[in-house]
Design an enzyme around this catalytic site. Structure first.
Site, mmCIF file in Angstrom:
data_model
loop_
_atom_site.group_PDB
_atom_site.id
_atom_site.type_symbol
_atom_site.label_atom_id
_atom_site.label_comp_id
_atom_site.label_asym_id
_atom_site.label_seq_id
_atom_site.Cartn_x
_atom_site.Cartn_y
_atom_site.Cartn_z
ATOM 1 N N THR A 120 0.815 -1.211 0.000
ATOM 2 C CA THR A 120 0.000 0.000 0.000
ATOM 3 C C THR A 120 0.851 1.266 0.000
ATOM 4 O O THR A 120 1.986 1.254 0.521
ATOM 5 C CB THR A 120 -0.902 0.011 1.256
ATOM 6 O OG1 THR A 120 -1.492 1.301 1.402
ATOM 7 C CG2 THR A 120 -0.113 -0.261 2.532
ATOM 8 N N TYR A 144 -1.733 0.241 10.257
ATOM 9 C CA TYR A 144 -2.015 -0.449 8.995
ATOM 10 C C TYR A 144 -0.801 -0.387 8.067
ATOM 11 O O TYR A 144 -0.304 -1.407 7.579
ATOM 12 C CB TYR A 144 -3.253 0.170 8.325
ATOM 13 C CG TYR A 144 -3.422 -0.238 6.890
ATOM 14 C CD1 TYR A 144 -3.647 -1.574 6.549
ATOM 15 C CD2 TYR A 144 -3.337 0.698 5.852
ATOM 16 C CE1 TYR A 144 -3.780 -1.959 5.214
ATOM 17 C CE2 TYR A 144 -3.486 0.331 4.532
ATOM 18 C CZ TYR A 144 -3.701 -0.998 4.215
ATOM 19 O OH TYR A 144 -3.829 -1.373 2.907
HETATM 20 N N1 LIG Z 1 -8.718 -0.680 -1.351
HETATM 21 C C1 LIG Z 1 -7.611 0.064 -1.448
HETATM 22 O O1 LIG Z 1 -7.652 1.242 -1.817
HETATM 23 C C2 LIG Z 1 -6.263 -0.548 -1.106
HETATM 24 C C3 LIG Z 1 -5.113 0.247 -1.252
HETATM 25 C C4 LIG Z 1 -3.865 -0.308 -0.952
HETATM 26 C C5 LIG Z 1 -3.773 -1.627 -0.549
HETATM 27 N N2 LIG Z 1 -4.896 -2.383 -0.402
HETATM 28 C C6 LIG Z 1 -4.752 -3.764 0.032
HETATM 29 O O2 LIG Z 1 -5.376 -4.593 -0.937
HETATM 30 C C7 LIG Z 1 -5.906 -5.764 -0.322
HETATM 31 C C8 LIG Z 1 -7.362 -5.942 -0.718
HETATM 32 O O3 LIG Z 1 -8.083 -4.791 -0.301
HETATM 33 P P1 LIG Z 1 -9.655 -4.669 -0.563
HETATM 34 O O4 LIG Z 1 -9.942 -3.215 -0.642
HETATM 35 O O5 LIG Z 1 -10.046 -5.548 -1.679
HETATM 36 O O6 LIG Z 1 -10.231 -5.208 0.812
HETATM 37 P P2 LIG Z 1 -11.427 -6.250 1.085
HETATM 38 O O7 LIG Z 1 -11.711 -6.122 2.556
HETATM 39 O O8 LIG Z 1 -12.534 -6.041 0.128
HETATM 40 O O9 LIG Z 1 -10.748 -7.660 0.775
HETATM 41 C C9 LIG Z 1 -9.982 -8.361 1.719
HETATM 42 C C10 LIG Z 1 -10.404 -9.822 1.629
HETATM 43 O O10 LIG Z 1 -9.553 -10.596 2.489
HETATM 44 C C11 LIG Z 1 -10.365 -11.453 3.288
HETATM 45 N N3 LIG Z 1 -9.612 -11.681 4.529
HETATM 46 C C12 LIG Z 1 -9.255 -10.779 5.472
HETATM 47 N N4 LIG Z 1 -8.537 -11.371 6.446
HETATM 48 C C13 LIG Z 1 -8.437 -12.690 6.103
HETATM 49 C C14 LIG Z 1 -7.809 -13.808 6.699
HETATM 50 N N5 LIG Z 1 -7.159 -13.703 7.869
HETATM 51 N N6 LIG Z 1 -7.878 -15.010 6.072
HETATM 52 C C15 LIG Z 1 -8.543 -15.138 4.884
HETATM 53 N N7 LIG Z 1 -9.173 -14.098 4.284
HETATM 54 C C16 LIG Z 1 -9.115 -12.891 4.891
HETATM 55 C C17 LIG Z 1 -11.663 -10.697 3.483
HETATM 56 O O11 LIG Z 1 -12.750 -11.549 3.816
HETATM 57 C C18 LIG Z 1 -11.830 -10.059 2.108
HETATM 58 O O12 LIG Z 1 -12.500 -10.910 1.216
HETATM 59 C C19 LIG Z 1 -5.663 -5.596 1.179
HETATM 60 O O13 LIG Z 1 -4.510 -6.315 1.529
HETATM 61 C C20 LIG Z 1 -5.437 -4.113 1.332
HETATM 62 O O14 LIG Z 1 -4.609 -3.831 2.442
HETATM 63 C C21 LIG Z 1 -6.142 -1.865 -0.673
#
Ligand SMILES: NC(=O)c1ccc[n+]([C@@H]2O[C@H](COP(=O)([O-])OP(=O)(O)OC[C@H]3O[C@@H](n4cnc5c(N)ncnc54)[C@H](O)[C@@H]3O)[C@@H](O)[C@H]2O)c1
Length: 331
Positions: A120, A144
């Site tokens: 991120t 985070y």
């Molecule tokens: N959305 C953004 O703008 C953004 C920006 C930078 C980084 N990220 C990173 O991208 C990734 C996905 O983000 P997102 O926005 O799709 O979030 P999201 O919450 O929609 O997706 C995360 C998924 O991981 C699953 N999950 C969480 N903990 C778990 C565990 N311990 N075991 C198994 N499954 C688990 C959740 O059920 C969910 O389906 C994350 O790692 C987040 O930190 C997101």
């Protein structure tokens, strides 16, 4: 089975993981979703099987990798709300850092040593420069971001000690939705700017707050680099290809190199939807830097990746199409 073999998508039932699953299937692989459904949705798993499990469960991870003969893993599974991480850091270090160690342990036990990791822009904290090159990471400003930076360092150690190949992709602000409007952003509660603003238009959230109008930015509101989730998916396939070709990996920003303020996004939503977002002004939130804009040059040079879908009208129109289909307007 798809001809190019299986890819484990940890967190594949979430927003970005589901879009990347679709891209993985389009590229000829079988995406095997591994998700505990903490924030994910069964309905988002459409391109391969769903294994309900926690990444911390290294035995289940290893069994799943062996069962499907997985060639590489994409790791999206994490907790990712900045404010929540400030209020409850233990939950973040447990789910993100300890959870990733469980995943890595399971992968190594099953003989799988290629990983694409969701990092991120939060690893940069208040970088104080713009655009931000990969070398500026480190002085994070919230748990985070720290949890993700710790994982990057763990992955570098694994690469040096075990020859474990990984590519960490530092996404800036993911946004937009697949053009089919079958998958998109859906969180409870929704804290991200664009989906929350659109939900305010639909009457699904009581208010839409701008947190801080006194930042040192042109209009006083925070500036971010918005990248369409379809672009993230393209970059993930490029990273996967590199790992499958035997490259050891690295760390890359995924952004456009252009920043927009919160006010500029709210104005763009007005332009694209024809409706004004009902805005309330609030104090700054703990842990929010003023400006985060990526230097995308390294990913362009080495992954051949350049954002193609991330113009603001496309971002907002695709997100609006998803929201109108996913949860129609109230009242
Ligand atoms: N959305 C953004 O703008 C953004 C920006 C930078 C980084 N990220 C990173 O991208 C990734 C996905 O983000 P997102 O926005 O799709 O979030 P999201 O919450 O929609 O997706 C995360 C998924 O991981 C699953 N999950 C969480 N903990 C778990 C565990 N311990 N075991 C198994 N499954 C688990 C959740 O059920 C969910 O389906 C994350 O790692 C987040 O930190 C997101």
């Amino acid at each position: 089975m798809a001809s190019k073999g299986a890819i484990l998508i940890a967190g594949g039932a979430g927003y970005i993981g589901s879009h990347c699953s679709k891209a993985v299937a389009d590229a000829g692989f079988l995406p095997v979703c591994y998700d505990n459904l903490a924030t994910g949705h069964r309905s988002f798993v459409q391109w391969g099987p769903l294994v309900v499990g926690d990444v911390a469960d290294s035995i289940k991870v290893a069994t799943t990798i062996q069962k499907y003969d997985v060639r590489a893993v994409m790791h999206f599974a994490a907790s990712s709300a900045v404010g929540e991480s400030v209020a409850d850091p233990q939950a973040y270090y447990l789910n993100n850092v300890a959870g990733t160690l469980g995943l890595l342990q399971g992968m190594r036990a099953a003989g799988c040593d290629r990983l694409v990791f969701s990092s991120t822009g939060a690893v940069y904290g208040n970088a104080g420069r713009e655009p931000i090159p990969e070398s500026a990471a480190g002085p994070t400003v919230n748990p985070y971001g720290r949890s993700k930076y710790m994982i990057e360092q763990i992955l570098a150690d694994y690469r040096a000690a075990y020859g474990f190949a990984s590519i960490a992709l530092r996404y800036f602000n993911a946004c937009g939705a697949d053009s089919s409007a079958v998958i998109g952003e859906m969180r409870e509660p929704e804290t991200h700017l664009i989906p929350r603003a659109l939900m305010a238009l639909q009457g699904h959230v009581g208010d839409f707050a701008i947190f801080g109008a006194d930042y040192d930015t042109p209009d006083g509101t925070a500036v971010r680099d918005y990248i369409h989730v379809d672009d993230l998916a393209v970059a993930h396939i490029a990273a996967l290809d590199r790992l499958l070709q035997g490259q050891p990996g690295g760390v890359y920003n995924l952004g456009t190199g252009t920043g927009y303020s919160v006010k500029e996004i709210v104005d763009a939503i007005h332009r694209e939807t024809g409706e004004a977002v009902p805005v309330v002004m609030r104090e700054r939130r703990a842990g929010d830097p003023a400006i985060l804009v990526a230097d995308p040059a390294h990913a362009e040079r080495e992954l051949g990746f350049k954002a193609q879908h991330s113009d603001l009208p496309n971002i907002i129109r695709s997100a609006w199409a998803w929201h109108q289909k996913a949860h129609p307007r109230r009242g």
